[in-house]
Design a protein around this motif. Structure first.
Motif, mmCIF file in Angstrom:
data_model
loop_
_atom_site.group_PDB
_atom_site.id
_atom_site.type_symbol
_atom_site.label_atom_id
_atom_site.label_comp_id
_atom_site.label_asym_id
_atom_site.label_seq_id
_atom_site.Cartn_x
_atom_site.Cartn_y
_atom_site.Cartn_z
ATOM 1 N N GLU A 34 0.670 -1.071 0.113
ATOM 2 C CA GLU A 34 0.104 0.012 -0.040
ATOM 3 C C GLU A 34 0.779 1.338 -0.041
ATOM 4 O O GLU A 34 0.527 2.344 0.170
ATOM 5 C CB GLU A 34 -0.865 -0.110 1.136
ATOM 6 N N GLY A 35 2.196 1.059 0.003
ATOM 7 C CA GLY A 35 3.185 2.325 0.125
ATOM 8 C C GLY A 35 3.286 2.865 1.276
ATOM 9 O O GLY A 35 3.686 3.911 1.539
ATOM 10 N N ILE A 36 2.869 2.236 2.259
ATOM 11 C CA ILE A 36 3.631 2.674 3.752
ATOM 12 C C ILE A 36 4.878 2.016 4.186
ATOM 13 O O ILE A 36 4.973 0.750 4.095
ATOM 14 C CB ILE A 36 2.217 2.218 4.614
ATOM 15 N N SER A 37 5.732 2.884 4.825
ATOM 16 C CA SER A 37 7.097 2.386 5.129
ATOM 17 C C SER A 37 6.927 1.655 6.413
ATOM 18 O O SER A 37 5.701 1.856 7.255
ATOM 19 C CB SER A 37 7.853 3.446 5.286
ATOM 20 N N ALA A 38 7.826 0.740 6.555
ATOM 21 C CA ALA A 38 7.851 -0.460 7.612
ATOM 22 C C ALA A 38 8.014 0.496 8.946
ATOM 23 O O ALA A 38 7.585 0.277 9.836
ATOM 24 C CB ALA A 38 8.828 -1.391 7.634
ATOM 25 N N LYS A 39 8.658 1.556 8.811
ATOM 26 C CA LYS A 39 8.860 2.463 9.962
ATOM 27 C C LYS A 39 7.771 3.151 10.513
ATOM 28 O O LYS A 39 7.361 3.069 11.738
ATOM 29 C CB LYS A 39 9.788 3.786 9.554
ATOM 30 N N ASP A 44 4.276 3.698 17.058
ATOM 31 C CA ASP A 44 3.061 4.188 17.509
ATOM 32 C C ASP A 44 2.591 5.345 16.767
ATOM 33 O O ASP A 44 3.094 6.243 16.461
ATOM 34 C CB ASP A 44 3.166 4.324 19.062
ATOM 35 N N LEU A 45 1.177 5.397 16.691
ATOM 36 C CA LEU A 45 0.607 6.634 16.110
ATOM 37 C C LEU A 45 0.874 7.875 16.594
ATOM 38 O O LEU A 45 1.151 8.812 16.114
ATOM 39 C CB LEU A 45 -0.953 6.415 15.843
ATOM 40 N N ALA A 46 0.512 7.846 18.191
ATOM 41 C CA ALA A 46 1.127 9.185 18.926
ATOM 42 C C ALA A 46 2.470 9.700 18.505
ATOM 43 O O ALA A 46 2.694 10.750 18.782
ATOM 44 C CB ALA A 46 0.687 8.783 20.189
ATOM 45 N N GLN A 47 3.381 8.499 18.714
ATOM 46 C CA GLN A 47 4.562 8.850 18.363
ATOM 47 C C GLN A 47 4.989 9.422 16.855
ATOM 48 O O GLN A 47 5.730 10.502 16.850
ATOM 49 C CB GLN A 47 5.466 7.637 18.619
ATOM 50 N N SER A 48 4.310 8.869 16.171
ATOM 51 C CA SER A 48 4.638 9.310 14.522
ATOM 52 C C SER A 48 4.121 10.997 14.423
ATOM 53 O O SER A 48 4.712 11.560 13.571
ATOM 54 C CB SER A 48 3.898 8.570 13.697
ATOM 55 N N PHE A 49 2.893 11.288 14.928
ATOM 56 C CA PHE A 49 2.421 12.435 15.045
ATOM 57 C C PHE A 49 2.600 13.305 16.022
ATOM 58 O O PHE A 49 2.040 14.374 16.180
ATOM 59 C CB PHE A 49 0.960 12.432 14.612
ATOM 60 N N LYS A 50 3.428 12.953 17.027
ATOM 61 C CA LYS A 50 3.928 13.912 18.053
ATOM 62 C C LYS A 50 2.773 14.344 18.962
ATOM 63 O O LYS A 50 2.542 15.508 19.208
ATOM 64 C CB LYS A 50 4.682 15.103 17.441
ATOM 65 N N ALA A 51 1.615 13.537 19.167
ATOM 66 C CA ALA A 51 0.363 13.865 19.841
ATOM 67 C C ALA A 51 0.597 13.679 21.422
ATOM 68 O O ALA A 51 1.705 13.159 21.754
ATOM 69 C CB ALA A 51 -0.570 12.746 19.550
ATOM 70 N N PRO A 52 -0.031 14.638 22.119
ATOM 71 C CA PRO A 52 0.185 14.574 23.630
ATOM 72 C C PRO A 52 -0.185 13.127 24.053
ATOM 73 O O PRO A 52 -0.737 12.373 23.413
ATOM 74 C CB PRO A 52 -1.046 15.477 24.074
ATOM 75 N N LEU A 53 0.409 12.718 25.305
ATOM 76 C CA LEU A 53 0.239 11.476 26.044
ATOM 77 C C LEU A 53 -0.903 10.872 25.892
ATOM 78 O O LEU A 53 -1.337 9.923 25.481
ATOM 79 C CB LEU A 53 0.861 11.562 27.317
ATOM 80 N N GLY A 54 -1.875 11.797 26.137
ATOM 81 C CA GLY A 54 -3.388 11.057 26.415
ATOM 82 C C GLY A 54 -4.492 10.991 25.263
ATOM 83 O O GLY A 54 -5.190 10.587 25.495
ATOM 84 N N GLU A 55 -3.641 11.536 24.303
ATOM 85 C CA GLU A 55 -4.758 11.541 23.151
ATOM 86 C C GLU A 55 -4.860 10.143 22.770
ATOM 87 O O GLU A 55 -4.081 9.515 22.221
ATOM 88 C CB GLU A 55 -4.054 12.586 21.953
ATOM 89 N N GLY A 56 -6.229 9.860 22.513
ATOM 90 C CA GLY A 56 -6.438 8.520 21.741
ATOM 91 C C GLY A 56 -6.496 7.352 23.115
ATOM 92 O O GLY A 56 -6.759 6.371 22.907
ATOM 93 N N PHE A 57 -6.305 7.926 24.298
ATOM 94 C CA PHE A 57 -6.257 6.986 25.317
ATOM 95 C C PHE A 57 -7.451 6.319 25.433
ATOM 96 O O PHE A 57 -7.304 4.826 25.573
ATOM 97 C CB PHE A 57 -5.952 7.906 26.661
ATOM 98 N N LEU A 58 -8.460 6.834 25.637
ATOM 99 C CA LEU A 58 -9.855 6.026 26.096
ATOM 100 C C LEU A 58 -10.049 5.234 24.907
ATOM 101 O O LEU A 58 -10.698 3.844 25.005
ATOM 102 C CB LEU A 58 -10.898 6.975 26.239
#
Length: 159
Positions: A34-39, A44-58
């Motif tokens: 699909e053209g998505i790199s293995a990296k 983690d999605l939060a790590q990739s987009f530099k999201a705050p710690l609690g975002e998407g927690f629930l």
């Protein structure tokens, strides 16, 4: 009677590690196609987009709870830990399967991205004989409703 360590290790590898490695490899190959790199797949999605710690927690806690429900229901049903009639075990299998669907839907946003609200409407209808309730499935807003069996209600009506 003790089980030899070698057979326990072989059994663990065959039933846990090998399927997990296959899923892992398929995910990497499919993502690459699909053209998505293995990296990006491995991070983690939060790590990739530099999201705050609690975002998407629930949301994450939600599908972890769905996974727990699946594991408990299917384990109890498959090991015959459910007491009573065969219907109780079947209900646990159905509940585990439905929880699995909800877990996968929550994880991969199947309903949100691919199915959408207009695909399926479920509305209550008057009771059918032998069951305390029934529901109608109306695909794509069609005017003809098709009744379906409600395992929870039919199971609950026994009491």
């Amino acid at each position: 009677m003790s089980v030899p360590v070698r057979s326990t290790l072989r059994s663990t590898l065959l039933w846990a590690v090998v399927p997990a490695a296959i899923v892992y490899a398929v995910a990497l190959v499919w993502s690459g196609a699909e053209g998505i790199s293995a990296k990006l797949v491995l991070k983690d999605l939060a790590q990739s987009f530099k999201a705050p710690l609690g975002e998407g927690f629930l949301s994450s806690v939600g599908y972890l709870l769905w996974m727990a429900a699946v594991a408990i229901a299917l384990f109890a049903a498959s090991t015959r830990q459910i007491q009573g009639s065969v219907l109780n075990g079947q209900f646990a299998f159905c509940g585990g399967g439905f929880s699995l669907w909800l877990c996968l839907d929550d994880m991969f946003l199947v309903y949100d991205r691919y199915l959408g609200e207009a695909l399926l409407y479920i509305s209550p209808t008057p009771s059918s004989p032998g069951c305390c309730c029934s529901a109608s499935v109306v695909p794509c807003g069609a005017s003809v409703a098709t009744p379906f069996w409600c395992p929870w209600c039919c199971w609950a009506c026994r009491f």
